[in-house]
Design a protein around this motif. Structure first.
Motif, PDB file in Angstrom:
ATOM      1  N   ALA A 182       0.159 -18.573 -36.798  1.00 30.89           N
ATOM      2  CA  ALA A 182      -0.699 -18.992 -37.909  1.00 30.89           C
ATOM      3  C   ALA A 182      -0.037 -20.063 -38.752  1.00 30.89           C
ATOM      4  CB  ALA A 182      -1.046 -17.779 -38.773  1.00 30.89           C
ATOM      5  N   SER A 183       1.299 -20.133 -38.737  1.00 26.38           N
ATOM      6  CA  SER A 183       2.007 -21.044 -39.638  1.00 26.38           C
ATOM      7  C   SER A 183       2.675 -22.226 -38.950  1.00 26.38           C
ATOM      8  CB  SER A 183       3.079 -20.273 -40.422  1.00 26.38           C
ATOM      9  OG  SER A 183       3.999 -19.671 -39.537  1.00 26.38           O
ATOM     10  N   GLU A 184       2.907 -22.150 -37.638  1.00 31.50           N
ATOM     11  CA  GLU A 184       3.584 -23.264 -36.989  1.00 31.50           C
ATOM     12  C   GLU A 184       3.315 -23.319 -35.493  1.00 31.50           C
ATOM     13  OE1 GLU A 184       8.007 -22.874 -36.697  1.00 31.50           O
ATOM     14  OE2 GLU A 184       7.660 -21.132 -37.989  1.00 31.50           O
ATOM     15  N   LYS A 185       3.689 -24.460 -34.920  1.00 28.64           N
ATOM     16  CA  LYS A 185       3.536 -24.695 -33.488  1.00 28.64           C
ATOM     17  C   LYS A 185       4.887 -25.130 -32.939  1.00 28.64           C
ATOM     18  CE  LYS A 185      -0.257 -26.611 -32.097  1.00 28.64           C
ATOM     19  NZ  LYS A 185      -1.308 -27.625 -31.772  1.00 28.64           N
ATOM     20  N   ILE A 186       5.342 -24.444 -31.911  1.00 33.45           N
ATOM     21  CA  ILE A 186       6.652 -24.695 -31.320  1.00 33.45           C
ATOM     22  C   ILE A 186       6.434 -25.124 -29.873  1.00 33.45           C
ATOM     23  CG2 ILE A 186       8.860 -23.643 -30.678  1.00 33.45           C
ATOM     24  CD1 ILE A 186       7.804 -21.470 -32.950  1.00 33.45           C
ATOM     25  N   LYS A 187       7.115 -26.206 -29.470  1.00 34.27           N
ATOM     26  CA  LYS A 187       7.000 -26.660 -28.087  1.00 34.27           C
ATOM     27  C   LYS A 187       8.388 -27.027 -27.576  1.00 34.27           C
ATOM     28  CE  LYS A 187       4.358 -29.683 -25.006  1.00 34.27           C
ATOM     29  NZ  LYS A 187       3.310 -30.737 -24.910  1.00 34.27           N
ATOM     30  N   ARG A 188       8.882 -26.242 -26.631  1.00 39.67           N
ATOM     31  CA  ARG A 188      10.188 -26.522 -26.025  1.00 39.67           C
ATOM     32  C   ARG A 188      10.376 -25.627 -24.795  1.00 39.67           C
ATOM     33  NH1 ARG A 188      11.901 -23.908 -31.018  1.00 39.67           N
ATOM     34  NH2 ARG A 188      12.951 -21.918 -30.653  1.00 39.67           N
ATOM     35  N   ARG A 189      11.461 -25.863 -24.094  1.00 34.03           N
ATOM     36  CA  ARG A 189      11.778 -25.043 -22.933  1.00 34.03           C
ATOM     37  C   ARG A 189      12.336 -23.703 -23.409  1.00 34.03           C
ATOM     38  NH1 ARG A 189      11.629 -27.543 -18.105  1.00 34.03           N
ATOM     39  NH2 ARG A 189      13.008 -26.025 -17.127  1.00 34.03           N
ATOM     40  N   LEU A 190      11.740 -22.638 -22.909  1.00 32.13           N
ATOM     41  CA  LEU A 190      12.144 -21.300 -23.331  1.00 32.13           C
ATOM     42  C   LEU A 190      12.472 -20.441 -22.112  1.00 32.13           C
ATOM     43  CD1 LEU A 190       9.477 -20.661 -26.105  1.00 32.13           C
ATOM     44  CD2 LEU A 190      11.917 -21.048 -26.467  1.00 32.13           C
ATOM     45  N   PHE A 191      13.504 -19.656 -22.262  1.00 28.57           N
ATOM     46  CA  PHE A 191      13.908 -18.707 -21.227  1.00 28.57           C
ATOM     47  C   PHE A 191      13.019 -17.466 -21.254  1.00 28.57           C
ATOM     48  CE2 PHE A 191      16.900 -15.047 -20.347  1.00 28.57           C
ATOM     49  CZ  PHE A 191      16.925 -15.198 -18.973  1.00 28.57           C
ATOM     50  N   MET A 192      12.707 -17.005 -22.473  1.00 28.33           N
ATOM     51  CA  MET A 192      11.954 -15.765 -22.603  1.00 28.33           C
ATOM     52  C   MET A 192      11.195 -15.742 -23.921  1.00 28.33           C
ATOM     53  SD  MET A 192      13.344 -11.904 -21.902  1.00 28.33           S
ATOM     54  CE  MET A 192      14.182 -11.585 -23.439  1.00 28.33           C
ATOM     55  N   ILE A 193       9.993 -15.186 -23.873  1.00 33.30           N
ATOM     56  CA  ILE A 193       9.164 -14.981 -25.057  1.00 33.30           C
ATOM     57  C   ILE A 193       8.776 -13.504 -25.069  1.00 33.30           C
ATOM     58  CG2 ILE A 193       7.018 -15.603 -26.242  1.00 33.30           C
ATOM     59  CD1 ILE A 193       7.225 -18.143 -24.190  1.00 33.30           C
ATOM     60  N   ALA A 194       9.135 -12.820 -26.118  1.00 30.21           N
ATOM     61  CA  ALA A 194       8.764 -11.412 -26.261  1.00 30.21           C
ATOM     62  C   ALA A 194       7.864 -11.254 -27.475  1.00 30.21           C
ATOM     63  CB  ALA A 194      10.008 -10.541 -26.407  1.00 30.21           C
ATOM     64  N   VAL A 195       6.757 -10.554 -27.288  1.00 28.54           N
ATOM     65  CA  VAL A 195       5.861 -10.207 -28.396  1.00 28.54           C
ATOM     66  C   VAL A 195       5.849  -8.690 -28.441  1.00 28.54           C
ATOM     67  CG1 VAL A 195       3.608 -10.522 -29.450  1.00 28.54           C
ATOM     68  CG2 VAL A 195       4.508 -12.270 -27.892  1.00 28.54           C
ATOM     69  N   ALA A 196       6.604  -8.131 -29.382  1.00 27.62           N
ATOM     70  CA  ALA A 196       6.930  -6.708 -29.344  1.00 27.62           C
ATOM     71  C   ALA A 196       6.248  -5.925 -30.459  1.00 27.62           C
ATOM     72  CB  ALA A 196       8.443  -6.521 -29.434  1.00 27.62           C
ATOM     73  N   LEU A 218       3.386  -7.833 -35.232  1.00 24.36           N
ATOM     74  CA  LEU A 218       4.159  -7.900 -34.003  1.00 24.36           C
ATOM     75  C   LEU A 218       5.397  -8.747 -34.252  1.00 24.36           C
ATOM     76  CD1 LEU A 218       1.189  -8.665 -31.576  1.00 24.36           C
ATOM     77  CD2 LEU A 218       2.358  -6.457 -31.832  1.00 24.36           C
ATOM     78  N   ASN A 219       6.473  -8.447 -33.550  1.00 24.27           N
ATOM     79  CA  ASN A 219       7.683  -9.261 -33.632  1.00 24.27           C
ATOM     80  C   ASN A 219       7.694 -10.249 -32.473  1.00 24.27           C
ATOM     81  OD1 ASN A 219       8.272  -7.125 -35.483  1.00 24.27           O
ATOM     82  ND2 ASN A 219      10.431  -7.685 -35.346  1.00 24.27           N
ATOM     83  N   LEU A 220       7.740 -11.528 -32.811  1.00 26.17           N
ATOM     84  CA  LEU A 220       7.799 -12.600 -31.814  1.00 26.17           C
ATOM     85  C   LEU A 220       9.251 -13.052 -31.690  1.00 26.17           C
ATOM     86  CD1 LEU A 220       6.585 -14.872 -30.009  1.00 26.17           C
ATOM     87  CD2 LEU A 220       6.222 -16.173 -32.124  1.00 26.17           C
ATOM     88  N   ILE A 221       9.796 -12.957 -30.476  1.00 21.98           N
ATOM     89  CA  ILE A 221      11.188 -13.322 -30.233  1.00 21.98           C
ATOM     90  C   ILE A 221      11.231 -14.414 -29.170  1.00 21.98           C
ATOM     91  CG2 ILE A 221      13.427 -12.487 -29.408  1.00 21.98           C
ATOM     92  CD1 ILE A 221      12.441  -9.695 -30.487  1.00 21.98           C
ATOM     93  N   LEU A 222      11.820 -15.545 -29.520  1.00 24.43           N
ATOM     94  CA  LEU A 222      11.937 -16.679 -28.618  1.00 24.43           C
ATOM     95  C   LEU A 222      13.399 -16.871 -28.242  1.00 24.43           C
ATOM     96  CD1 LEU A 222       9.647 -19.273 -30.476  1.00 24.43           C
ATOM     97  CD2 LEU A 222       8.975 -17.499 -28.827  1.00 24.43           C
ATOM     98  N   ILE A 223      13.673 -16.957 -26.944  1.00 27.36           N
ATOM     99  CA  ILE A 223      15.024 -17.208 -26.452  1.00 27.36           C
ATOM    100  C   ILE A 223      15.008 -18.541 -25.716  1.00 27.36           C
ATOM    101  CG2 ILE A 223      16.904 -16.393 -25.000  1.00 27.36           C
ATOM    102  CD1 ILE A 223      16.013 -13.565 -25.509  1.00 27.36           C
TER     103      ILE A 223
END
Length: 291
Positions: A182-196, A218-223
């Protein structure tokens, strides 16, 4: 009289659930104040048959014997999340059971269906499928896919999972992904995305130790993309929940998130594999558990 529909996946836990189901039936026969009926699933995604059991028996409580995959399957039967849910851990991964019930014994877990206390927990929706623990996209989605497709005789699901982890540590290719909240847009190469929603998935990996499954978020975790050597050294940190302070990890609290990529992404919901170019994920509130 309280009516309990017990849904058992006899194949969960390498057949452990079959024995647990028999013990559960022996317990149920001794109870007078509850009316139990048992259904043993015949195949993966046995949704139509489970729906028929719900329609015919009209239970107050649905008691699920199996692992996180079995729970996810039952959760996706129409309107079952509007009933009271009870869990008996009999799979290779029982992460949401630990979150709700802690480390109680199997006997205590079966007997806990008689408890009168109730509490509400959040759950989530990814595209058109519900989940309890969380959604993993990228590395762990690829691991789930490899595990389900692996044909190795006499090897347990747990060992297949670890074989898939080590294979993907060395050969998984991080994807260019767009993540929109809702607040931002992220664009990059990611190893893992967890929505927990829960703190753990994958049979004890503490992917999101800060999660609260009752906070309406939900907790959004970007690696970020990592080399195979850095992956290898950091997998134990993810398992123990000590990865969140690493410079390549970012965490957010969200009520919804959209993940998309021009490349095909592999994902899992509570360990159940799915693939696509777009995942719309949002939190839902108010599923009731016996606690």
């Amino acid at each position: 009289m309280i009516k309990v529909l017990v849904i058992c996946n006899p194949f969960a836990g390498g057949g452990t659930a079959q024995k647990v189901g028999a013990d559960y039936e022996a317990f149920a026969q001794q109870q007078n104040q509850y009316n139990f009926t048992f259904y043993y699933t015949k195949k993966p995604n046995d949704l139509e048959a489970i729906q028929q059991q719900l329609d015919q028996f009209q239970p107050n409580v649905v008691s699920i014997v199996g692992g996180d995959g079995t729970v996810n399957e039952v959760l996706n039967v129409q309107d079952v999340h509007q009933l009271t849910i009870h869990l008996v851990p009999a799979g290779s991964g029982n992460d949401f059971h630990r979150l709700v019930y802690g480390g109680i014994s199997m006997t205590e877990s079966i007997q806990s269906v008689m408890r009168t206390s109730r509490d509400k927990y959040d759950f989530g929706l990814c595209n058109d499928r519900y989940f309890l623990n969380g959604v993993g996209i990228g590395f762990d989605g690829s691991v789930a896919r490899e595990t389900m497709r692996m044909k190795v005789p006499f090897v347990s699901s747990k060992w297949k999972y670890w074989i898939a982890i080590f294979k993907n540590v060395f050969f998984y290719r991080s994807l260019e992904v767009e993540v929109e909240t809702a607040s931002e847009k992220i664009k990059r190469r990611l190893f893992m995305i967890a929505v927990a929603n829960g703190t753990e998935y994958g049979g004890g990996f503490r992917i999101s130790p800060d999660s609260d499954a009752q906070d309406g978020l939900l907790n959004l975790i970007l690696i970020d993309a990592l080399s195979p050597i850095r992956r290898l050294f950091n997998i134990p940190k993810v398992e123990s929940g000590k990865h969140l302070s690493a410079p390549f990890v970012t965490q957010y609290k969200v009520d919804k998130v959209r993940v998309k990529s021009q490349s095909l992404m592999h994902a899992h919901l509570d360990g159940e594999q799915m693939s696509g170019n777009l995942f719309d994920i949002q939190v839902k509130q108010g599923i009731t558990f016996v606690v």
